[in-house]
Design a protein around this motif. Structure first.
Motif, PDB file in Angstrom:
ATOM      1  N   VAL A  93       0.865  -1.176   0.000  1.00  0.00           N
ATOM      2  CA  VAL A  93       0.000   0.000   0.000  1.00  0.00           C
ATOM      3  C   VAL A  93       0.901   1.224   0.000  1.00  0.00           C
ATOM      4  O   VAL A  93       1.723   1.389   0.897  1.00  0.00           O
ATOM      5  CB  VAL A  93      -0.904   0.012   1.253  1.00  0.00           C
ATOM      6  N   LEU A  94       0.789   2.042  -1.041  1.00  0.00           N
ATOM      7  CA  LEU A  94       1.658   3.219  -1.146  1.00  0.00           C
ATOM      8  C   LEU A  94       0.818   4.482  -1.062  1.00  0.00           C
ATOM      9  O   LEU A  94      -0.126   4.663  -1.819  1.00  0.00           O
ATOM     10  CB  LEU A  94       2.413   3.193  -2.480  1.00  0.00           C
ATOM     11  N   GLY A  95       1.144   5.344  -0.137  1.00  0.00           N
ATOM     12  CA  GLY A  95       0.398   6.592  -0.008  1.00  0.00           C
ATOM     13  C   GLY A  95      -0.292   6.670   1.337  1.00  0.00           C
ATOM     14  O   GLY A  95       0.045   5.909   2.236  1.00  0.00           O
ATOM     15  N   PRO A  96      -1.232   7.602   1.490  1.00  0.00           N
ATOM     16  CA  PRO A  96      -1.747   8.482   0.438  1.00  0.00           C
ATOM     17  C   PRO A  96      -0.742   9.540   0.000  1.00  0.00           C
ATOM     18  O   PRO A  96      -0.026  10.078   0.828  1.00  0.00           O
ATOM     19  CB  PRO A  96      -2.945   9.151   1.100  1.00  0.00           C
ATOM     20  N   ILE A  97      -0.751   9.780  -1.306  1.00  0.00           N
ATOM     21  CA  ILE A  97       0.044  10.879  -1.831  1.00  0.00           C
ATOM     22  C   ILE A  97      -0.867  11.783  -2.669  1.00  0.00           C
ATOM     23  O   ILE A  97      -1.872  11.319  -3.199  1.00  0.00           O
ATOM     24  CB  ILE A  97       1.223  10.392  -2.704  1.00  0.00           C
ATOM     25  N   PRO A  98      -0.519  13.074  -2.770  1.00  0.00           N
ATOM     26  CA  PRO A  98      -1.346  13.957  -3.600  1.00  0.00           C
ATOM     27  C   PRO A  98      -1.237  13.559  -5.067  1.00  0.00           C
ATOM     28  O   PRO A  98      -0.189  13.061  -5.489  1.00  0.00           O
ATOM     29  CB  PRO A  98      -0.734  15.344  -3.391  1.00  0.00           C
ATOM     30  N   SER A  99      -2.278  13.740  -5.844  1.00  0.00           N
ATOM     31  CA  SER A  99      -2.216  13.505  -7.280  1.00  0.00           C
ATOM     32  C   SER A  99      -1.254  14.509  -7.892  1.00  0.00           C
ATOM     33  O   SER A  99      -0.942  15.529  -7.277  1.00  0.00           O
ATOM     34  CB  SER A  99      -3.592  13.690  -7.910  1.00  0.00           C
ATOM     35  N   ALA A 100      -0.790  14.223  -9.112  1.00  0.00           N
ATOM     36  CA  ALA A 100       0.192  15.099  -9.747  1.00  0.00           C
ATOM     37  C   ALA A 100      -0.332  16.534  -9.781  1.00  0.00           C
ATOM     38  O   ALA A 100       0.389  17.485  -9.524  1.00  0.00           O
ATOM     39  CB  ALA A 100       0.507  14.619 -11.149  1.00  0.00           C
ATOM     40  N   MET A 101      -1.591  16.695 -10.115  1.00  0.00           N
ATOM     41  CA  MET A 101      -2.195  18.009 -10.006  1.00  0.00           C
ATOM     42  C   MET A 101      -3.090  17.947  -8.778  1.00  0.00           C
ATOM     43  O   MET A 101      -4.179  17.412  -8.818  1.00  0.00           O
ATOM     44  CB  MET A 101      -3.019  18.321 -11.250  1.00  0.00           C
ATOM     45  N   GLU A 102      -2.562  18.434  -7.679  1.00  0.00           N
ATOM     46  CA  GLU A 102      -3.253  18.194  -6.415  1.00  0.00           C
ATOM     47  C   GLU A 102      -4.636  18.824  -6.382  1.00  0.00           C
ATOM     48  O   GLU A 102      -5.601  18.225  -5.938  1.00  0.00           O
ATOM     49  CB  GLU A 102      -2.412  18.728  -5.258  1.00  0.00           C
ATOM     50  N   ARG A 103      -4.743  20.047  -6.882  1.00  0.00           N
ATOM     51  CA  ARG A 103      -6.053  20.683  -6.875  1.00  0.00           C
ATOM     52  C   ARG A 103      -6.541  20.804  -8.304  1.00  0.00           C
ATOM     53  O   ARG A 103      -5.833  21.322  -9.177  1.00  0.00           O
ATOM     54  CB  ARG A 103      -5.981  22.064  -6.242  1.00  0.00           C
ATOM     55  N   ARG A 104      -7.711  20.294  -8.577  1.00  0.00           N
ATOM     56  CA  ARG A 104      -8.259  20.371  -9.918  1.00  0.00           C
ATOM     57  C   ARG A 104      -9.734  20.692  -9.788  1.00  0.00           C
ATOM     58  O   ARG A 104     -10.445  20.057  -9.009  1.00  0.00           O
ATOM     59  CB  ARG A 104      -8.066  19.029 -10.620  1.00  0.00           C
ATOM     60  N   ALA A 105     -10.194  21.662 -10.567  1.00  0.00           N
ATOM     61  CA  ALA A 105     -11.585  22.110 -10.523  1.00  0.00           C
ATOM     62  C   ALA A 105     -12.036  22.352  -9.083  1.00  0.00           C
ATOM     63  O   ALA A 105     -13.141  22.022  -8.687  1.00  0.00           O
ATOM     64  CB  ALA A 105     -12.489  21.095 -11.213  1.00  0.00           C
ATOM     65  N   GLY A 106     -11.135  22.933  -8.295  1.00  0.00           N
ATOM     66  CA  GLY A 106     -11.524  23.331  -6.944  1.00  0.00           C
ATOM     67  C   GLY A 106     -11.492  22.207  -5.921  1.00  0.00           C
ATOM     68  O   GLY A 106     -11.835  22.420  -4.761  1.00  0.00           O
ATOM     69  N   ARG A 107     -11.094  21.007  -6.317  1.00  0.00           N
ATOM     70  CA  ARG A 107     -11.081  19.896  -5.356  1.00  0.00           C
ATOM     71  C   ARG A 107      -9.665  19.362  -5.188  1.00  0.00           C
ATOM     72  O   ARG A 107      -8.925  19.233  -6.157  1.00  0.00           O
ATOM     73  CB  ARG A 107     -12.024  18.783  -5.823  1.00  0.00           C
ATOM     74  N   ARG A 154      -7.038  16.442  -4.453  1.00  0.00           N
ATOM     75  CA  ARG A 154      -7.106  15.023  -4.835  1.00  0.00           C
ATOM     76  C   ARG A 154      -5.924  14.238  -4.288  1.00  0.00           C
ATOM     77  O   ARG A 154      -4.770  14.652  -4.423  1.00  0.00           O
ATOM     78  CB  ARG A 154      -7.149  14.928  -6.364  1.00  0.00           C
ATOM     79  N   PHE A 155      -6.248  13.111  -3.678  1.00  0.00           N
ATOM     80  CA  PHE A 155      -5.219  12.226  -3.140  1.00  0.00           C
ATOM     81  C   PHE A 155      -5.434  10.822  -3.674  1.00  0.00           C
ATOM     82  O   PHE A 155      -6.521  10.489  -4.141  1.00  0.00           O
ATOM     83  CB  PHE A 155      -5.284  12.211  -1.611  1.00  0.00           C
ATOM     84  N   GLN A 156      -4.384  10.014  -3.566  1.00  0.00           N
ATOM     85  CA  GLN A 156      -4.557   8.637  -4.014  1.00  0.00           C
ATOM     86  C   GLN A 156      -3.714   7.663  -3.212  1.00  0.00           C
ATOM     87  O   GLN A 156      -2.691   8.006  -2.642  1.00  0.00           O
ATOM     88  CB  GLN A 156      -4.247   8.518  -5.500  1.00  0.00           C
ATOM     89  N   LEU A 157      -4.224   6.441  -3.179  1.00  0.00           N
ATOM     90  CA  LEU A 157      -3.547   5.346  -2.521  1.00  0.00           C
ATOM     91  C   LEU A 157      -3.299   4.316  -3.617  1.00  0.00           C
ATOM     92  O   LEU A 157      -4.213   3.995  -4.376  1.00  0.00           O
ATOM     93  CB  LEU A 157      -4.512   4.775  -1.480  1.00  0.00           C
ATOM     94  N   LEU A 158      -2.077   3.836  -3.703  1.00  0.00           N
ATOM     95  CA  LEU A 158      -1.758   2.845  -4.741  1.00  0.00           C
ATOM     96  C   LEU A 158      -1.605   1.473  -4.098  1.00  0.00           C
ATOM     97  O   LEU A 158      -0.892   1.328  -3.109  1.00  0.00           O
ATOM     98  CB  LEU A 158      -0.453   3.247  -5.432  1.00  0.00           C
ATOM     99  N   LEU A 159      -2.321   0.494  -4.628  1.00  0.00           N
ATOM    100  CA  LEU A 159      -2.168  -0.883  -4.164  1.00  0.00           C
ATOM    101  C   LEU A 159      -1.437  -1.663  -5.236  1.00  0.00           C
ATOM    102  O   LEU A 159      -1.738  -1.519  -6.418  1.00  0.00           O
ATOM    103  CB  LEU A 159      -3.542  -1.533  -3.929  1.00  0.00           C
ATOM    104  N   ARG A 160      -0.475  -2.473  -4.824  1.00  0.00           N
ATOM    105  CA  ARG A 160       0.266  -3.286  -5.791  1.00  0.00           C
ATOM    106  C   ARG A 160       0.477  -4.675  -5.241  1.00  0.00           C
ATOM    107  O   ARG A 160       0.740  -4.842  -4.050  1.00  0.00           O
ATOM    108  CB  ARG A 160       1.633  -2.657  -6.056  1.00  0.00           C
ATOM    109  N   SER A 161       0.312  -5.649  -6.091  1.00  0.00           N
ATOM    110  CA  SER A 161       0.559  -7.011  -5.638  1.00  0.00           C
ATOM    111  C   SER A 161       1.067  -7.855  -6.796  1.00  0.00           C
ATOM    112  O   SER A 161       0.804  -7.564  -7.956  1.00  0.00           O
ATOM    113  CB  SER A 161      -0.730  -7.613  -5.083  1.00  0.00           C
ATOM    114  N   ASP A 162       1.786  -8.928  -6.452  1.00  0.00           N
ATOM    115  CA  ASP A 162       2.230  -9.854  -7.490  1.00  0.00           C
ATOM    116  C   ASP A 162       1.092 -10.763  -7.924  1.00  0.00           C
ATOM    117  O   ASP A 162       1.183 -11.408  -8.955  1.00  0.00           O
ATOM    118  CB  ASP A 162       3.388 -10.720  -6.976  1.00  0.00           C
TER     119      ASP A 162
END
Ligand code: ADP
Ligand code: ZN
Ligand code: ZN
Length: 737
Positions: A676-690, A692-700
């Protein structure tokens, strides 16, 4: 008391991942119903159209608590079992509410309980008097006589048949006036017709040996699932292989679904299918009206339409007897829905083919790494076309080193010279720049102020004609400041390069050559693009400057030079697919140069002329380049060597979005098999006034990833979530940031 006779488990379009039970009572008018049939039900204080998924005798709920169905809707518009299975699978795989999946899959007109208007067609019939009149008595007008004779032999014929005889004008009007004929509006019937013998409207091309091998392999086993990856350089004749495979399937009385990317949906492409086959065909895409979409849906469902061509959402077309799915440009990002119900039409097509035991063909000059990997693992059968059809030869690549060179409108001197050479030889030139507008930034020369968007963490793009600032991310528009809002000087300068500016500079450099710009702004008006394409087809020297719209699908036989102004933005992309996309784009652009008999050249401007991957791409081509990228993916565990999903959260309050994902990440069981990676801000953290954050899940393991996603869903359904925060899952995302 009424005893309920049936309990219906209904998929209702609400954001909950479960079915809801409704009862169908004995006193209901109709007791007959089927899974796939639409029903009108009340839900909370709303009334909604849902789809019956199961029919049972009992429910886990107390009977008195189960609501009655309001109305069973038209059984003729039920979703067939094959499509039900696909939707159910999609809901579970994408962890998306099943009712909303069904709702997205059906035409908008079927989301309402109102009866669906049945399209009407005009038929021409004779009145009793007309039947009894001897055509010989109409002596004054041979045309009326001919029409009356025709109608007596062909009762109730279509208006179009009379139009073909050129009798639909005044001869028909006269017969109607005389009370001999009448026009009738009747329901159009979507019945399946047997194809007459002449399925081919034009003959097939004689295949070269590679095409023949591909066709033979595909058509050997048409009655079972198999996924074919048709990897063929641009212009190698993939479409001809599709057409001849389709012919076999159509001859067996089955239907074909062809999916193409949005950008490939050009009149040129459509006409290749329409010109080849004499059979009802339907086109489904977002440009169609709701009525047209419903009609296409009905035509496919009844078996009337033999060929359905469409963009991503056409994967949800119901078919009476589907025999083959073709996906052209299978690597194209537009096959993935990027918001709401985020599905991949390519992956759904493969699942659908598997479920329905039919073949599926993925075609591309630049297959995505996932497909190449699956072919390596023998899950797909790879078929290669390495020769360009006809006499075209491979283009020559030129890397233009930008280091230390002055640029004029983004163009270096060597590139300008190259363009000049090609124009002087009476050829066409194509210049590619993936940024529309005049300049990406407006900057104050005095104090460094920059034209930022008030809603997003990004800059407003300056557009020249008309003159305004536009945010390409939230669509906010405003007029251009006359002076700097900070220091009040009037030294505001455009910085950077967009297609509009490149067009202007090119026109100044080449005043005697037409310069045409092709991007979303210049082609907004209907038919402008078609007009430009027609002008390009004349073969007169010209310079085309444009975005991705130019890179794909079009056939420009007179272009001999294709140039990429800015390869660096892709070389430095932070997305793990950045390199893959760049390789695909460069290869597609290169494929535009030197079709037919003329030798093509491709020029790339970059500050990194020695980039090893660029050299690999140019010297050995996309397959070797892709192989190298696959090695990298193996090291990082990213797809196809691992599975990923993103969880997005957004809110007008920064902390709230981040906090939701943090809480989720804290409560997720620590399973070492899922990172589980994050939460990290999206590349454009604020878009259309909101924010944005994301959590990345990765598995084999795909299974482990999906177990974790189920835990996430449980969290969202059981946790009280602030109303200001929205969350979404994206399984197999194509863009990470
Ligand atoms: P692709 O889909 O791989 O880009 P196309 O199917 O558009 O390639 O083919 C490129 C051109 O070559 C088209 O004009 C097509 O008519 C022609 N072509 C394809 N196959 C053959 C063939 N076997 N013989 C002659 N011309 C062909
Ligand atoms: Zn200033
Ligand atoms: Zn904005």
């Amino acid at each position: 008391m009424n005893k309920p006779v049936k309990i219906l488990s209904v998929a209702v379009p609400v954001p909950l991942s479960r079915l809801f039970d409704y009862r169908l009572d004995e006193n209901s008018e109709e007791l007959d119903c089927n899974p796939g049939q639409r029903v009108w039900v009340s839900f909370g204080n709303r009334k909604l159209v849902g789809v019956i998924v199961e029919i049972n005798e009992q429910s886990d709920l107390e009977l008195s608590k189960i609501k009655s169905v309001l109305q069973l809707l038209d059984p003729e518009l039920s979703i067939p079992e094959s499509l039900m299975r696909l939707c159910t699978w999609a809901a579970s795989y994408y962890h998306y509410p099943i009712g909303e999946v069904f709702s997205a899959a059906i035409p908008a007109l079927l989301r309402s309980e109102k009866p669906v208007p049945i399209p009407q067609i005009t038929r021409i019939a004779l009145t009793t008097e007309g039947e009894q009149t001897d055509p010989g008595t109409i002596t004054r007008s041979p045309k009326q006589q001919q029409l009356l004779e025709y109608l007596q032999q062909n009762q109730r014929c279509n208006l179009s048949a009379i139009q073909q005889l050129s009798l639909a004008g005044s001869p028909l009007q006269s017969l109607i006036k005389k009370g001999l004929a009448e026009k009738l509006q009747v329901d159009e019937k979507f019945e399946s017709e047997d194809l007459d013998t002449a399925l081919l409207a034009e003959s097939n091309l004689a295949l070269n040996s590679e095409q023949q091998v591909a066709l033979d392999t595909i058509t050997q086993q048409l009655d079972q699932y198999r996924c074919y990856l048709l990897e063929g350089v641009t212009g190698s004749g993939k479409t001809e292989v599709y057409l001849q495979a389709m012919e076999k399937v159509l001859q067996n009385g089955q239907q074909v679904l062809v999916l193409i990317p949005e950008i490939g949906l050009t009149p040129q492409t459509m006409s290749r299918f329409q010109n080849r086959f004499n059979c009802p065909q339907t086109v489904l895409h977002s440009g169609r009206t709701e009525k047209q979409r419903l009609r296409g849906w009905q035509q496919a469902l009844s078996g009337h339409a033999k060929i359905v061509i469409g963009t991503r959402s056409a994967i949800f077309t119901p078919f009476a007897n589907l025999g083959l799915i073709i996906i052209d440009e299978e690597h194209d990002a537009s096959l993935k829905q990027q918001e709401g119900f985020r599905y991949s039409a390519r992956d759904l097509a493969i699942t659908r083919a598997h479920q329905q035991k039919i073949p599926v063909i993925l075609g591309s000059a630049t297959p995505c790494l996932e497909s190449l990997y699956n072919a390596d693992q023998n899950r797909y059968t790879k078929l290669e076309l390495t020769q360009r059809a006809g006499e075209a030869s491979k283009p020559v690549f030129r890397v233009v080193d930008l280091r230390g060179r002055p640029l004029d409108g983004g163009m270096s001197q060597p590139l300008v010279q190259l363009i000049r050479q090609h124009i002087e030889q009476n050829n066409q030139v194509l210049i590619f720049l993936n940024r529309r507008g005049f300049a990406p930034v407006l900057m104050c020369h005095e104090c460094g102020w920059i034209s930022e968007c008030r809603n997003c963490d990004t800059r407003m793009t300056l557009h020249h004609s008309p003159y305004y600032l536009h945010c390409h991310h939230c669509d906010h528009k405003r007029s251009v400041e006359k002076q700097c809002p900070e220091c009040k000087t009037k030294e505001l300068n455009p910085v950077g390069l967009g297609t509009e500016r490149a067009e202007q500079v090119l026109q100044e450099l080449f005043p005697d050559t037409p310069v045409m710009r092709v991007d979303r702004d210049s082609t907004r008006r209907k038919n402008t693009f078609e007009k430009m394409l027609a002008e390009i087809q004349t073969g007169e020297p010209c310079i085309l400057i444009g975005t991705q719209m130019l890179a794909k699908g079009h056939h420009f036989p007179h272009v001999t030079l294709a140039a990429i102004l800015d390869a660096d933005s892709a070389l430095y992309s932070s997305d793990f697919r950045g390199m893959e996309k760049m390789g695909q784009l460069l290869t597609q652009v290169a494929g535009r140069a030197g079709r037919e008999k003329k030798q093509g050249e491709v020029a790339i401007q970059t500050h990194e002329p020695n980039h090893p991957l660029l050299h690999l791409l140019f010297q050995e081509g996309y397959p070797s380049f892709a192989r190298e990228l696959l090695k990298e993916r193996r090291l990082t565990g990213f797809p196809p060597n691992g599975y990923i999903a993103l969880i997005h959260a957004q809110s007008t309050f920064r902390e709230k979005a981040e906090e939701l994902l943090q809480t989720l990440s804290d409560v997720l069981p620590t399973d070492p098999a899922t990172e589980v990676l994050g939460p990290i801000p999206s590349a454009m953290e604020r878009r259309a006034g909101r924010y944005r954050f994301q959590l990345l899940l990765r598995s084999d393991s795909r299974q482990t990833l999906h177990t974790t996603l189920n835990q996430c869903l449980q969290f969202f359904e059981s946790h009280k979530i602030d109303r200001n925060v929205r969350w979404q899952l994206d399984v197999d995302p194509v863009e990470l940031f």
